[in-house]
Write an enzyme that holds these catalytic residues in place. Structure first.
Site, mmCIF file in Angstrom:
data_model
loop_
_atom_site.group_PDB
_atom_site.id
_atom_site.type_symbol
_atom_site.label_atom_id
_atom_site.label_comp_id
_atom_site.label_asym_id
_atom_site.label_seq_id
_atom_site.Cartn_x
_atom_site.Cartn_y
_atom_site.Cartn_z
ATOM 1 N N SER A 48 0.831 -1.213 0.000
ATOM 2 C CA SER A 48 0.000 0.000 0.000
ATOM 3 C C SER A 48 0.861 1.257 0.000
ATOM 4 O O SER A 48 0.505 2.272 -0.607
ATOM 5 C CB SER A 48 -0.933 -0.006 1.202
ATOM 6 O OG SER A 48 -1.783 -1.128 1.165
ATOM 7 N N ASN A 49 2.012 1.225 0.679
ATOM 8 C CA ASN A 49 2.892 2.387 0.724
ATOM 9 C C ASN A 49 3.577 2.659 -0.608
ATOM 10 O O ASN A 49 4.113 3.740 -0.820
ATOM 11 C CB ASN A 49 3.946 2.203 1.813
ATOM 12 C CG ASN A 49 3.377 2.435 3.191
ATOM 13 O OD1 ASN A 49 3.269 3.558 3.656
ATOM 14 N ND2 ASN A 49 2.965 1.353 3.850
ATOM 15 N N TYR A 143 -2.678 -10.636 1.976
ATOM 16 C CA TYR A 143 -2.532 -9.308 2.572
ATOM 17 C C TYR A 143 -3.870 -8.918 3.184
ATOM 18 O O TYR A 143 -4.841 -8.653 2.469
ATOM 19 C CB TYR A 143 -2.118 -8.326 1.467
ATOM 20 C CG TYR A 143 -1.722 -6.940 1.918
ATOM 21 C CD1 TYR A 143 -1.633 -6.581 3.258
ATOM 22 C CD2 TYR A 143 -1.416 -5.965 0.970
ATOM 23 C CE1 TYR A 143 -1.261 -5.300 3.644
ATOM 24 C CE2 TYR A 143 -1.043 -4.682 1.343
ATOM 25 C CZ TYR A 143 -0.973 -4.362 2.673
ATOM 26 O OH TYR A 143 -0.606 -3.090 3.046
ATOM 27 N N LYS A 172 0.342 -11.028 5.702
ATOM 28 C CA LYS A 172 0.686 -9.758 6.336
ATOM 29 C C LYS A 172 -0.578 -9.233 6.996
ATOM 30 O O LYS A 172 -1.574 -8.960 6.321
ATOM 31 C CB LYS A 172 1.198 -8.741 5.298
ATOM 32 C CG LYS A 172 1.517 -7.352 5.856
ATOM 33 C CD LYS A 172 1.943 -6.415 4.725
ATOM 34 C CE LYS A 172 2.490 -5.091 5.222
ATOM 35 N NZ LYS A 172 1.482 -4.198 5.802
ATOM 36 N N ILE A 215 6.254 -6.564 8.398
ATOM 37 C CA ILE A 215 6.318 -5.846 7.120
ATOM 38 C C ILE A 215 5.628 -4.522 7.409
ATOM 39 O O ILE A 215 4.396 -4.445 7.386
ATOM 40 C CB ILE A 215 5.606 -6.602 5.991
ATOM 41 C CG1 ILE A 215 6.111 -8.046 5.880
ATOM 42 C CG2 ILE A 215 5.788 -5.868 4.661
ATOM 43 C CD1 ILE A 215 5.329 -8.906 4.889
#
Length: 310
Positions: A48-49, A143, A172, A215
């Site tokens: 997402s970052n 995720y 994650k 993470i």
């Protein structure tokens, strides 16, 4: 059976743009090398970052290739590259998994589609992830990030069902649920299904509950401190690790209040001397010159000074 990523510190890297929103290659490379020198086990490209949803297929593949080649050229062949391959259709997600393999990733991280949440029953979610895992040429991780999947929060029962798939090797958890994390780690060894805390403020708590590490976005700013905390845990120095974890938890909260992805880029630009602060809309950029006016920034200044001293 496919291999899970090894335990350690992983970073969902931010990606830098020029003022016309093209990939800005030199600062991306500089960032990759600062992270690798900071001791990270792996780099997640297009988490997402990494503004994955704002990139074209060509750009996504280019970013993965750039990360892998930069690491290899500079002696960091042991640092893994994981690629985020979330998309809104099963077909596109499968294609992105193939692209990730071709570009040099060892694993992929897959979000649950979020355009049609009323149709995403548990059975449909399981079907989606299994079909992607069947088609992916490299191992798949799930995720779980309700904030970016229209509130969909996969529970431990659903993740445990998916963990039985031979090509699904981890998750994650950006949901921040330590109970969920512990239920999974107590059922599956990390060598088969690696469970990663998706936030720094759960790093040590996750490790104590059997996680494979983290993470986390804050690693973009403080890779050495994350590596130090992980080492303190491995050495059994829990008291010192907990003291550092407390400070890191405040820093994690501060970054979110300062501006998320835009804030991370501004902090890096101001303190480490590379990268412009451009983001792709609808995200908002943060002015590095105004960081000191923000009430949460002082927490980060102390830890950045410590990071630079290591």
């Amino acid at each position: 059976m496919s291999s899970a990523p090894p335990p350690g510190i992983y970073v969902p890297q931010v990606i830098f743009f020029t003022d016309d929103e093209d990939l800005d290659i030199p600062p991306i490379q500089e960032h990759i090398l600062r992270l690798a020198n900071g001791g990270v086990t792996g780099i997640l490209v297009q988490g997402s970052n990494g503004e994955a949803q704002h990139l074209s297929h060509k750009e996504r593949k280019q970013a993965i290739q750039l990360t892998r080649k930069t690491l290899d050229k500079n002696g960091f062949q042991n640092v893994l590259v994981i690629a985020g391959t979330g998309a809104q259709s099963t077909r596109e997600t499968k294609k992105l998994c193939v692209d990730a393999r071709d570009a040099g990733a060892s694993h992929v991280l897959v979000l649950t589609p979020s355009t049609w949440p009323p149709q995403m029953s548990i059975d449909n979610i399981i079907r989606f992830h299994r079909e992607v895992a069947d088609a992916s040429p490299i191992p798949v991780m799930i995720y779980n990030f309700p904030v970016v999947t229209a509130g969909q929060d996969l529970d431990s029962d659903t993740l445990a069902v998916l963990a039985e798939h031979p090509n699904i090797v981890g998750t994650k958890l950006s949901c921040g649920n330590i109970g969920k994390l512990h239920r999974l780690t107590s059922r599956f060894p990390s060598s088969e299904f690696a469970v990663f805390a998706g936030r720094t403020d759960l790093l040590l708590q996750g490790l104590l509950s059997g996680s494979a590490g983290t993470i986390a976005a804050l690693v973009n700013i403080l890779p050495k401190l994350h590596s130090k905390l992980y080492k303190l845990y491995e050495e059994g120095n829990i008291k010192e690790a907990m003291e550092l974890q407390g400070k890191m938890g405040h820093a994690d909260w501060a970054v979110g209040r300062i501006g998320g992805i835009g804030g991370i880029k501004a902090i890096i630009s101001k303190n480490f001397g590379y990268g412009e602060t451009f983001v792709r809309g609808p995200l908002k950029a943060v002015d590095p010159e105004k960081l000191e006016d923000h009430k949460h920034y002082s927490v980060l200044e102390e830890l950045i000074a410590l990071e630079k001293s290591l």
